[in-house]
Scaffold this motif. Structure first.
Motif, mmCIF file in Angstrom:
data_model
loop_
_atom_site.group_PDB
_atom_site.id
_atom_site.type_symbol
_atom_site.label_atom_id
_atom_site.label_comp_id
_atom_site.label_asym_id
_atom_site.label_seq_id
_atom_site.Cartn_x
_atom_site.Cartn_y
_atom_site.Cartn_z
ATOM 1 N N ASP A 1 5.679 -14.453 52.346
ATOM 2 C CA ASP A 1 5.354 -13.141 52.683
ATOM 3 C C ASP A 1 6.343 -12.271 53.548
ATOM 4 O O ASP A 1 6.685 -12.927 54.552
ATOM 5 N N ASP B 1 4.360 -6.608 56.468
ATOM 6 C CA ASP B 1 4.318 -5.240 56.048
ATOM 7 C C ASP B 1 5.640 -4.270 56.025
ATOM 8 O O ASP B 1 6.200 -4.406 56.984
ATOM 9 N N LEU C 1 2.058 -10.249 42.832
ATOM 10 C CA LEU C 1 2.206 -10.982 44.229
ATOM 11 C C LEU C 1 3.219 -10.135 45.162
ATOM 12 O O LEU C 1 2.741 -9.954 46.097
ATOM 13 N N GLU C 2 4.361 -9.850 44.661
ATOM 14 C CA GLU C 2 5.354 -9.268 45.403
ATOM 15 C C GLU C 2 5.036 -7.870 45.899
ATOM 16 O O GLU C 2 5.092 -7.455 47.110
ATOM 17 N N PHE D 1 2.217 -8.071 48.618
ATOM 18 C CA PHE D 1 2.804 -8.392 49.908
ATOM 19 C C PHE D 1 3.391 -7.135 50.409
ATOM 20 O O PHE D 1 3.436 -6.997 51.633
ATOM 21 N N ARG D 2 3.685 -6.170 49.733
ATOM 22 C CA ARG D 2 4.642 -4.992 50.193
ATOM 23 C C ARG D 2 3.566 -3.811 50.267
ATOM 24 O O ARG D 2 3.688 -2.798 50.413
ATOM 25 N N ARG D 3 2.276 -4.117 49.949
ATOM 26 C CA ARG D 3 0.989 -3.226 50.048
ATOM 27 C C ARG D 3 0.994 -2.091 49.134
ATOM 28 O O ARG D 3 0.633 -0.929 49.468
#
Length: 184
Positions: free
Chosen positions: A38, A41, A152-153, A156-158
């Motif tokens: 992760d 943010d 998923l990536e 993780f980057r919102r």
């Protein structure tokens, strides 16, 4: 093995709890979800830098597609979506990142559909995961998937995700909560 292992990597918090509960466990346990750490943010500065690297005006809505230009990933479905969106909302911009056997055919199809003014193909990029935070939405048009790392990536980057309604995508995207799934 737990008795002589100094460190264990698991892919869920529940896995960590289970490993630590083993009577002979001695080492540390680290959670790396599906092998993707992760990154935290993204900051406004990281978003702006990613957007600048992609070369888009920060005021446009930016929709991205990241994948292998191959039948499995169905880049033609993305192009059809771009055409439809562009017909209704001409200010949206599109970034396609990746490489593969259909890359040049996809570029040719972009010209045929006359969407080149709003669509850019970047080819393979080692920094694709970092560029995701510059997107407003990620689209996954795959016909089938196991565990799509790009989703998923992006999460993780919102970045919200729109994906085809297939097993691999539906396991990650909570329809109308973390993204949207749609039938092909």
């Amino acid at each position: 093995a737990a008795r002589s292992t100094a460190a264990t990597i698991v892919n869920t918090a529940a896995g960590r709890v289970a490993m630590q509960a083993r009577p002979h466990h001695n080492g540390s346990v680290t959670v790396i979800p599906n092998g993707i750490p992760d990154p935290g943010d993204p900051t406004p500065e990281q978003r702006a830098a990613a957007r600048a690297e992609l070369g888009f005006d920060p005021h446009h809505l930016l929709v991205g597609w990241v994948g292998r230009f191959a039948e499995q990933k169905d880049p033609d479905l993305m192009l059809e979506g771009i055409r439809r969106v562009h017909d209704v909302i001409p200010d949206v911009r599109f970034a396609l990142i990746g490489d593969g056997p259909l890359f040049h055919a996809t570029e040719a199809r972009i010209n045929e559909l006359e969407i080149g003014a709003v669509t850019r193909c970047y080819g393979f990029r080692r920094d694709a995961a970092e560029l995701l935070c510059g997107l407003d939405v990620l689209v996954n048009t795959s016909r089938y998937e196991g565990m799509p790392f790009t989703i998923l990536e992006a999460m993780f980057r919102r970045v919200p995700v729109v994906g085809t309604r297939i097993a691999g995508n539906e396991q990650l995207i909570a329809h109308l909560a973390s993204g949207v799934t749609y039938a092909q």
